[in-house]
Design an enzyme around this catalytic site. Structure first.
Site, PDB file in Angstrom:
ATOM      1  N   HIS A  19       0.855  -1.194   0.000  1.00 29.42           N
ATOM      2  CA  HIS A  19       0.000   0.000   0.000  1.00 29.42           C
ATOM      3  C   HIS A  19       0.888   1.240   0.000  1.00 29.42           C
ATOM      4  CE1 HIS A  19       0.878   0.491   4.238  1.00 29.42           C
ATOM      5  NE2 HIS A  19       0.293  -0.639   4.573  1.00 29.42           N
ATOM      6  N   HIS A  22       3.954   1.479   2.432  1.00 29.00           N
ATOM      7  CA  HIS A  22       5.177   0.768   2.016  1.00 29.00           C
ATOM      8  C   HIS A  22       5.866   1.550   0.882  1.00 29.00           C
ATOM      9  CE1 HIS A  22       2.410  -2.763   3.099  1.00 29.00           C
ATOM     10  NE2 HIS A  22       3.290  -2.707   4.076  1.00 29.00           N
ATOM     11  N   CYS A 127       2.033 -10.146  20.333  1.00 26.12           N
ATOM     12  CA  CYS A 127       1.168  -9.643  19.260  1.00 26.12           C
ATOM     13  C   CYS A 127       1.617 -10.284  17.955  1.00 26.12           C
ATOM     14  CB  CYS A 127       1.243  -8.120  19.163  1.00 26.12           C
ATOM     15  SG  CYS A 127       0.388  -7.508  17.693  1.00 26.12           S
ATOM     16  N   HIS A 148      -1.215  -2.075  17.379  1.00 26.39           N
ATOM     17  CA  HIS A 148      -2.392  -2.481  16.593  1.00 26.39           C
ATOM     18  C   HIS A 148      -3.715  -2.313  17.328  1.00 26.39           C
ATOM     19  CE1 HIS A 148       0.969  -4.462  14.521  1.00 26.39           C
ATOM     20  NE2 HIS A 148       0.261  -4.203  13.448  1.00 26.39           N
ATOM     21  N   LYS A 291      -4.336   5.367  11.020  1.00 20.23           N
ATOM     22  CA  LYS A 291      -3.317   4.498  10.431  1.00 20.23           C
ATOM     23  C   LYS A 291      -4.006   3.558   9.436  1.00 20.23           C
ATOM     24  CE  LYS A 291       0.656   1.701  11.260  1.00 20.23           C
ATOM     25  NZ  LYS A 291       0.750   0.263  11.355  1.00 20.23           N
TER      26      LYS A 291
HETATM   27  N1  MSP Z   1       8.807  -7.173   8.082  1.00 20.06           N
HETATM   28  C1  MSP Z   1       8.925  -6.105   9.000  1.00 20.06           C
HETATM   29  C2  MSP Z   1      10.202  -5.321   8.755  1.00 20.06           C
HETATM   30  C3  MSP Z   1      11.464  -6.119   8.849  1.00 20.06           C
HETATM   31  S1  MSP Z   1      12.850  -5.152   8.438  1.00 20.06           S
HETATM   32  C4  MSP Z   1      14.157  -6.051   8.889  1.00 20.06           C
HETATM   33  C5  MSP Z   1       7.739  -5.168   8.823  1.00 20.06           C
HETATM   34  N2  MSP Z   1       7.093  -5.247   7.664  1.00 20.06           N
HETATM   35  S2  MSP Z   1       5.826  -4.353   7.247  1.00 20.06           S
HETATM   36  O1  MSP Z   1       5.334  -4.919   6.018  1.00 20.06           O
HETATM   37  O2  MSP Z   1       4.894  -4.248   8.314  1.00 20.06           O
HETATM   38  O3  MSP Z   1       6.419  -2.980   6.880  1.00 20.06           O
HETATM   39  C6  MSP Z   1       6.653  -1.979   7.832  1.00 20.06           C
HETATM   40  C7  MSP Z   1       7.224  -0.772   7.126  1.00 20.06           C
HETATM   41  O4  MSP Z   1       6.372  -0.400   6.025  1.00 20.06           O
HETATM   42  C8  MSP Z   1       7.267   0.477   7.989  1.00 20.06           C
HETATM   43  O5  MSP Z   1       8.400   0.515   8.815  1.00 20.06           O
HETATM   44  C9  MSP Z   1       7.303   1.534   6.914  1.00 20.06           C
HETATM   45  O6  MSP Z   1       8.562   1.569   6.310  1.00 20.06           O
HETATM   46  C10 MSP Z   1       6.293   1.004   5.924  1.00 20.06           C
HETATM   47  N3  MSP Z   1       4.946   1.380   6.276  1.00 20.06           N
HETATM   48  C11 MSP Z   1       3.904   0.547   6.510  1.00 20.06           C
HETATM   49  N4  MSP Z   1       2.808   1.287   6.794  1.00 20.06           N
HETATM   50  C12 MSP Z   1       3.112   2.586   6.767  1.00 20.06           C
HETATM   51  C13 MSP Z   1       2.406   3.769   6.947  1.00 20.06           C
HETATM   52  N5  MSP Z   1       1.123   3.795   7.211  1.00 20.06           N
HETATM   53  N6  MSP Z   1       3.093   4.911   6.812  1.00 20.06           N
HETATM   54  C14 MSP Z   1       4.409   4.948   6.508  1.00 20.06           C
HETATM   55  N7  MSP Z   1       5.108   3.847   6.346  1.00 20.06           N
HETATM   56  C15 MSP Z   1       4.481   2.653   6.474  1.00 20.06           C
HETATM   57  O7  MSP Z   1       7.477  -4.385   9.716  1.00 20.06           O
END
Ligand code: MSP
Length: 500
Positions: A19, A22, A127, A148, A291
């Site tokens: 999304h 990411h 979690c 969450h 969020k």
């Molecule tokens: N798999 C772990 C990360 C491991 S790194 C060694 C993880 N994955 S995740 O799919 O949940 O991705 C988290 C990351 O996605 C956040 O740290 C950020 O970079 C990005 N984001 C996910 N949602 C976001 C927002 N709503 N806003 C900004 N960035 C976001 O955690």
């Protein structure tokens, strides 16, 4: 080869599709990688997918797939999204890649051999969405995950534990000695606060599931997903550590600050390597203040916005409007407003009016700029400010600086009104200066808008690609040679009507 510049994004979970949150981190990393290539650095840009753990296993079960099938399908969706957004990663790592298994096992075996991993039993609130344990005191109303806001589960396991508690003082010393390692400062303070509140040992293996990297010294155990995931940053540069480590820039959002800014530096110390030099932490991208989440049904896929705006305007909007650090709120109206003001009215307008007047007054041949142009000093300051902003990982400031130059060039044209004057040296001077601004702008917007940059370059008659010659030399005033055919093309950014 230039100076090494290693930049990473978090590796994304494959339980769900990409999304715009990411994409925000990934585009920022891509723009940084492109900027550093423009200034001649030796760039290595890593992104990828995080494919093990309970969360993925459960998503697979819900979809009637094996974890491997779930990972294969979703990993491709991230790759496709990044291809569509023009992401120039050097490696797309999957934690199921064979070389990753090997590096994880070697890394953690080293920590085990050094005595910082021990067997113990653990019971605590867990979690699944975070894939992390919490202390009772962290929970909202004693039951919900603080990230969450959903109920946690109580897990009991005999696990191997990383002796994180031994690293409290060493981490604090590291923070003291490296005041700029975690940016921005508010996030650094948050990390220091977490360390000072006391560190407990953390469980790093699981026996309750199979979907993970096997623990080499303990058959039946797999590594807990976070401990496998963080080590991806080492897998990708295996054999090239001397070049790229520890001078890495890890980009991440605040949701995973604890893992990156507390656990990861301690793990590096335990494995006998330096902690990462830069941890750049940004906020959340919110939708109407909320969020994004699967349960709130408010996730936006990049492709939906790209269909309406195009790839470059998409990239521009998020880089220009979301300050790196605090939370940012996304709105469709805000995106339209930014598009119309900066792209349609300013950059698009500059290009089309210059091309039109060059066609009318100069027979379509672009004149050369003048050495004493008032725009020369503006351009020099803007190039410097842009470089400094990228250096500080502040894309909005970099782009704001570039738009100062665009606005000055438009103002210069309005003051001189070459469209009203007779052809001759005065008109040539004004148009030559504007073309030179367009050339410099094409270079400066390249990290954010690579296709637009190449198209401006082509329309003003330049050969090759912006970036063939390195910055800052390439952006010095006077590079537009004149005598080149300038193309009057269709508007680059047609205005978007708000009340569609
Ligand atoms: N798999 C772990 C990360 C491991 S790194 C060694 C993880 N994955 S995740 O799919 O949940 O991705 C988290 C990351 O996605 C956040 O740290 C950020 O970079 C990005 N984001 C996910 N949602 C976001 C927002 N709503 N806003 C900004 N960035 C976001 O955690």
């Amino acid at each position: 080869m230039g100076r090494p510049f290693y930049v990473t994004t978090p590796i994304y979970y494959v339980n769900d599709a990409p999304h715009i949150g990411h994409a925000y981190t990934t585009i920022t990393a891509d723009a940084l990688a492109r900027w550093h290539r423009l200034i001649g650095d030796d760039v290595f840009f890593l992104t990828g997918t995080d494919e093990h753990g309970l969360k993925i296993q459960r998503a697979a079960e819900a979809n009637g797939l094996t974890p491997r099938e779930q990972a294969d399908r979703t990993s491709v969706r991230f790759k496709e999204a990044w291809d569509q957004l023009g992401i120039t990663y050097d490696r797309f790592i999957r934690t199921t890649d064979p070389d990753h298994y090997q590096v994880v096992q070697e890394f953690l075996q080293r920590v085990y051999d050094s005595g910082d991993i021990e067997l113990s039993t653990y019971e605590g609130p867990y979690c699944v969405s975070c894939e992390g344990y919490y202390a009772e005191s962290d929970l909202i109303d004693g039951v919900n995950c603080p990230i969450h806001n959903r109920p946690v589960e109580v897990l009991v396991e005999e696990n191997y534990f990383f002796k994180l508690s031994r690293y409290e003082q060493r981490l604090l010393d590291w923070y003291e000695a490296n005041p700029d390692a975690v940016q921005p400062e508010s996030k650094r303070n948050e990390a220091i606060g977490l360390i000072k509140s006391g560190l407990r040992d953390v469980s790093i293996t699981r026996t309750s599931l199979q979907w993970g990297v096997p623990v080499p010294w303990a058959p039946g155990h797999v590594f807990y997903v976070w401990y496998d995931a963080l080590i991806n940053y080492c897998t990708a540069i295996r054999g090239k550590e001397e070049l790229y480590w520890p001078a890495v820039h890890h980009l991440l959002a605040k949701d995973i600050l604890r893992f990156h800014c507390v656990y990861w530096p301690a793990m590096c110390m335990a494995a006998g390597i330096d902690p990462p030099a830069h941890l750049n932490v940004h906020g959340y991208l919110l939708i109407g203040g909320e969020k994004m989440s699967k349960t709130a049904l408010n996730q936006i896929a990049p492709a939906d916005l790209i269909a309406d705006f195009g790839v470059d305007p998409y990239r521009y909007h998020f880089l220009r409007d979301v300050s790196f650090g605090p939370d940012g709120d996304f709105s469709y109206e805000g995106m339209v407003a930014r598009y119309n003001s900066d792209l349609a009215n300013n950059l698009g307008n500059l290009l089309s009016r210059v091309a039109t007047v060059v066609d009318k007054k100069c027979g379509g041949v672009g004149p050369a700029p003048t050495a004493g142009s008032p725009l020369a000093a503006v351009a020099a300051a803007v190039v410097e400010d842009t470089a400094s902003a990228w250096d500080r990982v502040q894309p909005p400031e970099a782009l704001e600086a570039t738009w100062r130059l665009i606005r000055e060039a438009n103002a210069h044209l309005e003051t001189n009104e070459p469209w009203k004057a007779e052809p001759g040296p005065a008109v040539d001077a004004v148009l030559g200066d504007a073309l030179e601004v367009l050339r410099i702008v094409a270079l400066l917007v390249q990290p954010a808008m690579p296709s637009t940059s190449a198209e401006i370059w082509r329309r003003i008659g330049l050969d090759g690609m912006p970036g063939d010659e390195l910055l800052p030399a390439a952006a010095a005033w006077g590079g537009y040679p004149g005598g080149l055919p300038v193309e009057k093309g269709a508007p680059l950014f047609p205005r978007i009507n708000v009340d569609r």
